[in-house]
Design a protein around this motif. Structure first.
Motif, PDB file in Angstrom:
ATOM      1  N   LYS A  46     -52.593  27.697  12.150  1.00 24.49           N
ATOM      2  CA  LYS A  46     -53.156  28.572  11.245  1.00 24.49           C
ATOM      3  C   LYS A  46     -51.440  28.836  10.431  1.00 24.49           C
ATOM      4  O   LYS A  46     -52.306  29.111   8.847  1.00 24.49           O
ATOM      5  N   ASN A  47     -50.702  28.699  10.713  1.00 25.76           N
ATOM      6  CA  ASN A  47     -49.211  29.720  10.742  1.00 25.76           C
ATOM      7  C   ASN A  47     -48.054  28.304  10.463  1.00 25.76           C
ATOM      8  O   ASN A  47     -47.300  27.937  11.003  1.00 25.76           O
ATOM      9  N   LEU A  48     -48.393  27.138  10.079  1.00 23.00           N
ATOM     10  CA  LEU A  48     -47.443  25.888   9.699  1.00 23.00           C
ATOM     11  C   LEU A  48     -46.498  26.094   8.678  1.00 23.00           C
ATOM     12  O   LEU A  48     -45.304  25.503   8.807  1.00 23.00           O
ATOM     13  N   GLN A  49     -47.096  26.638   7.695  1.00 18.62           N
ATOM     14  CA  GLN A  49     -45.240  26.920   6.461  1.00 18.62           C
ATOM     15  C   GLN A  49     -45.049  27.677   7.288  1.00 18.62           C
ATOM     16  O   GLN A  49     -43.624  27.924   6.638  1.00 18.62           O
ATOM     17  N   GLU A  50     -45.346  28.910   8.035  1.00 17.83           N
ATOM     18  CA  GLU A  50     -44.107  29.580   8.038  1.00 17.83           C
ATOM     19  C   GLU A  50     -43.960  29.621   9.805  1.00 17.83           C
ATOM     20  O   GLU A  50     -43.160  30.883  10.632  1.00 17.83           O
ATOM     21  N   ASN A  89     -41.645  27.802  11.020  1.00 20.58           N
ATOM     22  CA  ASN A  89     -40.327  28.253  11.618  1.00 20.58           C
ATOM     23  C   ASN A  89     -39.525  28.892  12.405  1.00 20.58           C
ATOM     24  O   ASN A  89     -38.860  29.628  13.027  1.00 20.58           O
ATOM     25  N   LEU A  90     -39.585  30.232  11.334  1.00 17.02           N
ATOM     26  CA  LEU A  90     -39.725  31.642  11.603  1.00 17.02           C
ATOM     27  C   LEU A  90     -40.626  31.986  12.919  1.00 17.02           C
ATOM     28  O   LEU A  90     -39.347  32.784  13.210  1.00 17.02           O
ATOM     29  N   ILE A  91     -41.516  31.849  13.112  1.00 12.94           N
ATOM     30  CA  ILE A  91     -42.198  32.089  14.288  1.00 12.94           C
ATOM     31  C   ILE A  91     -41.833  31.901  15.458  1.00 12.94           C
ATOM     32  O   ILE A  91     -41.944  32.715  16.624  1.00 12.94           O
ATOM     33  N   ASN A  92     -41.438  30.407  15.207  1.00 12.35           N
ATOM     34  CA  ASN A  92     -40.715  29.925  17.024  1.00 12.35           C
ATOM     35  C   ASN A  92     -39.546  30.610  16.655  1.00 12.35           C
ATOM     36  O   ASN A  92     -39.058  30.701  18.149  1.00 12.35           O
ATOM     37  N   ALA A  93     -39.325  30.902  15.591  1.00 13.14           N
ATOM     38  CA  ALA A  93     -37.669  31.326  16.101  1.00 13.14           C
ATOM     39  C   ALA A  93     -37.562  32.710  17.173  1.00 13.14           C
ATOM     40  O   ALA A  93     -37.332  33.187  18.258  1.00 13.14           O
ATOM     41  N   ILE A  94     -38.872  33.654  16.619  1.00 13.86           N
ATOM     42  CA  ILE A  94     -39.469  35.298  17.323  1.00 13.86           C
ATOM     43  C   ILE A  94     -39.575  34.855  18.498  1.00 13.86           C
ATOM     44  O   ILE A  94     -39.124  35.495  19.623  1.00 13.86           O
ATOM     45  N   ILE A  95     -40.520  33.301  18.590  1.00 11.58           N
ATOM     46  CA  ILE A  95     -40.912  33.014  19.827  1.00 11.58           C
ATOM     47  C   ILE A  95     -39.519  32.603  21.187  1.00 11.58           C
ATOM     48  O   ILE A  95     -39.826  33.170  22.134  1.00 11.58           O
ATOM     49  N   GLN A  96     -39.297  31.935  20.676  1.00  8.80           N
ATOM     50  CA  GLN A  96     -37.788  31.418  21.267  1.00  8.80           C
ATOM     51  C   GLN A  96     -37.091  32.402  21.687  1.00  8.80           C
ATOM     52  O   GLN A  96     -36.573  32.700  22.613  1.00  8.80           O
ATOM     53  N   ARG A  97     -37.043  34.117  20.758  1.00  4.71           N
ATOM     54  CA  ARG A  97     -36.051  35.164  21.142  1.00  4.71           C
ATOM     55  C   ARG A  97     -37.158  35.910  22.248  1.00  4.71           C
ATOM     56  O   ARG A  97     -35.863  35.811  23.362  1.00  4.71           O
ATOM     57  N   PHE A 104     -47.650  39.171  27.266  1.00  4.77           N
ATOM     58  CA  PHE A 104     -48.962  39.236  26.952  1.00  4.77           C
ATOM     59  C   PHE A 104     -48.348  38.825  24.710  1.00  4.77           C
ATOM     60  O   PHE A 104     -48.771  40.551  23.962  1.00  4.77           O
ATOM     61  N   VAL A 105     -48.170  38.009  24.405  1.00  7.97           N
ATOM     62  CA  VAL A 105     -47.690  38.071  22.836  1.00  7.97           C
ATOM     63  C   VAL A 105     -49.263  38.284  21.772  1.00  7.97           C
ATOM     64  O   VAL A 105     -49.670  37.580  21.756  1.00  7.97           O
ATOM     65  N   ASP A 106     -48.917  39.350  20.608  1.00 11.94           N
ATOM     66  CA  ASP A 106     -49.653  39.545  20.130  1.00 11.94           C
ATOM     67  C   ASP A 106     -49.521  38.968  18.578  1.00 11.94           C
ATOM     68  O   ASP A 106     -48.429  39.424  17.593  1.00 11.94           O
ATOM     69  N   GLY A 107     -49.904  38.047  17.982  1.00 10.12           N
ATOM     70  CA  GLY A 107     -49.862  36.895  16.308  1.00 10.12           C
ATOM     71  C   GLY A 107     -49.556  37.437  15.583  1.00 10.12           C
ATOM     72  O   GLY A 107     -48.866  37.207  14.842  1.00 10.12           O
ATOM     73  N   ARG A 108     -50.652  38.002  15.077  1.00 10.58           N
ATOM     74  CA  ARG A 108     -50.983  38.900  13.776  1.00 10.58           C
ATOM     75  C   ARG A 108     -49.474  39.562  13.861  1.00 10.58           C
ATOM     76  O   ARG A 108     -49.201  40.180  12.639  1.00 10.58           O
ATOM     77  N   ILE A 146     -39.303  43.043  17.924  1.00 11.38           N
ATOM     78  CA  ILE A 146     -39.818  41.804  19.276  1.00 11.38           C
ATOM     79  C   ILE A 146     -40.922  42.819  19.958  1.00 11.38           C
ATOM     80  O   ILE A 146     -41.549  42.452  20.194  1.00 11.38           O
ATOM     81  N   VAL A 147     -40.543  43.587  20.271  1.00 14.91           N
ATOM     82  CA  VAL A 147     -40.751  44.253  21.500  1.00 14.91           C
ATOM     83  C   VAL A 147     -41.869  45.272  21.488  1.00 14.91           C
ATOM     84  O   VAL A 147     -43.265  44.711  22.199  1.00 14.91           O
ATOM     85  N   LYS A 148     -42.375  45.646  19.615  1.00 16.93           N
ATOM     86  CA  LYS A 148     -43.796  46.041  19.192  1.00 16.93           C
ATOM     87  C   LYS A 148     -44.759  44.175  19.494  1.00 16.93           C
ATOM     88  O   LYS A 148     -45.655  44.984  19.185  1.00 16.93           O
ATOM     89  N   CYS A 149     -44.069  43.870  19.812  1.00 17.56           N
ATOM     90  CA  CYS A 149     -44.898  42.508  18.956  1.00 17.56           C
ATOM     91  C   CYS A 149     -45.666  41.929  20.447  1.00 17.56           C
ATOM     92  O   CYS A 149     -46.896  41.521  20.808  1.00 17.56           O
ATOM     93  N   ILE A 150     -45.188  42.733  21.203  1.00 21.51           N
ATOM     94  CA  ILE A 150     -45.709  42.593  23.224  1.00 21.51           C
ATOM     95  C   ILE A 150     -46.663  43.731  23.377  1.00 21.51           C
ATOM     96  O   ILE A 150     -46.606  44.785  23.048  1.00 21.51           O
TER      97      ILE A 150
END
Length: 865
Positions: A205-209, A211-219, A233-237, A254-258
């Motif tokens: 659903k978020n193919l265009q973004e 690269n940015l999402i993947n960078a955050i996930i890698q972090r 347990f990561v919240d994608g939204r 980043i912690v707030k996304c967990i």
């Protein structure tokens, strides 16, 4: 009411369940011994369930035996929210157990995370096998049956277990709920994302973004590994909202996304200072940090002050040492100067002894000009060696020569001079050529005198030669460094004080000498150092001398036409009309108008003699005002009727006068002398009056040695235009003339600098063979012909040419034949060759200038006839 020990037992059972739930998520089928781990977990779950059932049965049995009276419970004091939170504690006592290594995992490649899980599983099994849990439950039931009290009791745990008080109205802590999986929620475990359906849908659903999402996930993955955190347990939204915020992403974002951040935060930010005295220790820590910061600032200030003090001390000591060094140098210089004056006085007193006995003359023809002049001199080293004719002083039987040269002489050149000495039956061994050993290590524009001072081996060799002999130094261009050389060699200098010779060799100093000696000079002004003063002086000179049309500008330290410029006021529009008016009409307004015209037209009408040195008016005027200069008039007669004549004379240390020679100078350009004719063919001058006045002046200034007076002759009168207070090249060549013949009825035509670029490929032997074929040679029987002097090998492209004959016309024709030989060997030059030379910043004199000066000589001779 059941006491708190029952609640503790129940809470321990709940915590066992929670740990078993975590172990279920950890155990992986792919791991070694996975089947055994699953069987053990099932056995533990069954045993815990049995314990829970037994606990409920015992509680029900106990409750059936208790009689509850009709008593209202006592009201406990109300607790604040903070106190209630402190009252409920989830601390669990830690049990130390002996664990066997590698129960679940085996092998050397087992990870640290798997070992920790094995430790948790083994601790649960050990605790169950040791019957510690059963004993705690039985103990709680026994105590309740003994008391049977209806009153409410608050039982505190021992301090070793570090449990807080649990009030009756506080419910038991609930187990941590598992995070429910919602849409776009995924897990990160052991530093790797779990490729679930939700993550794939989130990515789709978020193919265009992505690269940015993947960078955050890698972090997040790196944080999970770095801090050894449990499952994220990561919240994608939340990640999408974070990306859309368009700001710098921090760790807290980043912690707030967990979703389970409450469980993760203790791993990222461990809590310190826990316990009753935590606030005090925290306050002590803050105070210690603040005091350390204050002390650090004070230390920085102290260090800065310390460095400043050291810097000030170093500067003061350096300045003090510098002043002391200056004083030592000043004292040493004064002592050397006093010693020099004493040595010169003894030399003057003992001159008769030097004159009659054998002596050694150290000839050092060093050109000690300023650095700019030396840098802009073409073929500077060869010009320093251009006075090689000094070696012919050795023809005098009482003189032995030490000739200092900047480079070693070629064997062919030495053989050439040796044959000349043999013709006069003089041993060539009486001439020694010495070269400073460090001459190659210094810059080429460094003067020969400086190179000799910094060459100790050469100085030692000179001392060895002059040991127990009478010796003296015959200098070149005057310099104060000759005083230091006399001190190092302990020999006198054949001149007066170098400062006086240098002063009266300048243009302004010569004008002062001429005025004191009552020698006629041209109208002019000297010692001009300001541009406004220049305009005012030139205006006054033009108004007072309206019949003079050409005015000459000369820089004080100029020589050989360098620093000379001319202006013809007849070419300035509007100026002649103002000058032709009567004297009554010359009021202040007229003079101011003349000054304004000169100020505007001088930059346009000033003609520089050597254009390659000063390529613009601004450059020339800057050099003129910096060094100082003079402005003098030029005769109004035709140039062919004006002759520049020079008189060379010698003044002994006892002020005995001796005239050496007279010669006329010729040039293709104004004031750039390239050709000399010996002796002068101009009308005779009454020199006795000039010599008498000059000797008186020189005696007052304690000056002696070699001098050359430069004059301009026109209409039976003359003007003095310059003075050389040293032995110049035009005077030193007379030593060679005397060696060639002893007849005084011969004419000599001499050019010191003949430069042809085609001589690079020619050797001296080829030059002599060509001269023989063209009958260009010197006839010793008749004492006439052509000859050469070599300052260096022909690859330097410079030679000196001499033509000797009793007839002046034949002398000129012989010199012309020499030029033709050089053109034949080196090739013809283009007419524009001279202009190409002037493009570089130097004072080069090429063979075309010599040829032009020869034509000028012929024209003057025809005009006189």
């Amino acid at each position: 009411m059941i006491n708190s020990q029952l609640f503790d037992s129940r809470r321990e059972i709940e915590q066992f369940k929670l740990q078993l739930g975590k172990l279920e998520g950890i155990v992986n089928i792919s791991q070694p011994n996975s089947k055994q781990n699953i069987i053990l977990l099932k056995q533990l779950q069954n045993k815990v369930n049995n314990l829970e059932q037994n606990l409920e049965q015992k509680v029900n049995a106990m409750c059936s035996n208790i009689i509850i009276p009709d008593i209202q419970p006592q009201k406990l004091p109300e607790l604040t929210e903070m106190q209630r939170k402190r009252a409920v504690s989830t601390d669990v006592p830690n049990h130390s157990m002996n664990i066997e290594k590698n129960i679940f995992l085996q092998g050397n490649k087992a990870s640290r995370y798997s070992k920790m899980n094995n430790f948790k599983q083994q601790s649960i099994l050990n605790e169950y096998n040791d019957d510690s849990l059963k004993q705690k439950i039985d103990l709680s039931f026994e105590q309740s049956q003994q008391h049977h009290q209806t009153s409410f009791q608050i039982i505190h745990k021992p301090q070793k277990q570090r449990t807080q008080v649990l009030l009756f109205d506080c419910p038991a802590p609930k187990p941590i709920k598992k995070v429910e999986k919602k849409q776009f929620q995924f897990m990160i475990q052991k530093g790797k994302r779990i490729q679930a359906v939700e993550l794939l849908a989130f990515r789709q659903k978020n193919l265009q973004e992505w690269n940015l999402i993947n960078a955050i996930i890698q972090r997040m993955e790196s944080i999970n590994i770095k801090y050894q955190c449990p499952t994220f347990f990561v919240d994608g939204r939340s990640i999408i909202h974070l990306i859309h915020s368009k700001r710098t992403i921090t760790l807290s974002d980043i912690v707030k996304c967990i979703q389970n951040k409450d469980e993760i935060i203790p791993y990222l930010f461990p809590r310190l200072f826990i316990g009753q005295d935590g606030l005090e220790r925290a306050a002590e820590k803050i105070q210690a940090a603040f005091k350390g910061y204050i002390q650090y600032k004070r230390f920085q200030e102290l260090r800065t002050l310390y460095k400043s003090a050291i810097c000030i001390q170093k500067y003061f000591r350096r300045k003090q040492q510098k002043e002391m060094t200056k004083q030592k140098i000043f004292q040493r210089t004064n002592s050397i100067y006093k010693e020099f004056l004493q040595r010169q006085a003894n030399f003057q007193d003992n001159w008769n002894q030097y004159k009659l006995y054998q002596r050694v003359e150290i000839h050092l023809s060093s050109l000690n000009y300023s650095e700019y002049q030396r840098l802009t001199m073409d073929k500077f080293i060869q010009k320093e060696n251009s006075q090689i004719s000094r070696i012919f002083r050795a023809i005098d039987p009482q003189v032995e020569i030490i000739y200092i040269c900047a480079y070693e002489q070629d064997k062919d050149i030495l053989m050439y001079y040796e044959r000349i000495f043999e013709m006069h039956q003089v041993s060539f061994k009486r001439v020694r050529f010495l070269t400073p050993e460090n001459a190659d290590k210094f810059n080429t524009h460094m003067s020969l005198l400086q190179k000799l001072i910094y060459s100790p081996k050469c100085l030692k060799q000179i001392r060895k030669i002059i040991e127990n002999k009478l010796a003296m130094i015959i200098p070149g261009y005057p310099s104060n460094e000759f005083i230091q050389l006399c001190h190092m060699l302990n020999v006198p200098l054949y001149s007066g004080q170098p400062q006086n010779h240098l002063l009266y060799s300048s243009q302004s100093g010569a004008q002062v000498l001429f005025s004191k000696c009552k020698i006629p000079t041209s109208p002019g002004a000297s010692e001009i150092y300001d541009e406004i003063e220049l305009y005012n002086t030139l205006t006054v000179l033009i108004v007072k001398n309206r019949n003079i049309r050409i005015w000459i500008f000369k820089i004080d330290c100029s020589f050989g036409g360098r620093g000379v410029a001319t202006i013809n006021i007849s070419t300035i529009p509007g100026l002649n009309q103002l000058l032709n008016c009567n004297e009554q009409e010359l009021d202040e307004n007229t003079i101011s108008a003349i000054k304004q015209i000169i100020k505007t037209q001088l930059p346009l009408k000033l003609k520089i003699a050597v254009k390659s040195l000063y390529q613009s008016y601004k450059e020339y005027i800057t050099a003129f005002l910096t060094s100082g200069g003079i402005v003098e008039a030029f005769p109004t007669q035709d140039r062919l009727k004006i002759q520049k004549t020079s008189i060379s004379f010698h003044v002994s240390p006892q002020y005995e006068f001796e005239e050496i020679c007279t010669y006329d100078s010729y040039s293709a350009h104004h004031y750039v002398q390239t050709l000399h004719l010996y002796p002068s063919i101009t009308q005779a001058i009454d020199n006795n009056k000039i010599y008498e006045e000059m000797i008186i002046f020189l005696k007052q200034k304690k000056m002696f040695g070699y001098f050359t007076l430069h004059l301009i002759l026109f209409d039976n009168q003359f003007w003095a235009i310059g003075l050389d207070s040293y032995l110049n090249i035009a005077t030193s060549i007379n030593f060679y003339f005397r060696c060639l013949n002893k007849k005084q009825t011969r004419f000599y035509l001499y050019s010191p600098y003949v430069i042809h670029p085609g001589l690079q490929k020619i050797s001296i032997k080829q030059l002599f063979s060509t001269c023989r074929m063209d009958q260009v040679q010197y006839e010793t029987e008749y004492q006439r012909g052509q000859t050469f002097l070599f300052t260096d090998i022909l690859q330097s492209c410079m030679v000196q040419m001499i033509s000797v004959h009793e007839n002046i016309q034949k002398c000129i024709s012989q010199f012309d034949e020499q030029l033709k030989v050089l053109f034949k060997i080196g090739g013809q030059l283009n007419v524009n060759y001279g202009e190409s030379i002037y493009e570089s910043r130097n004072d080069s004199i090429n063979i075309l200038d010599v040829q032009g000066a020869l034509k000028m000589l012929r024209r003057k001779l025809l005009n006189q006839q």
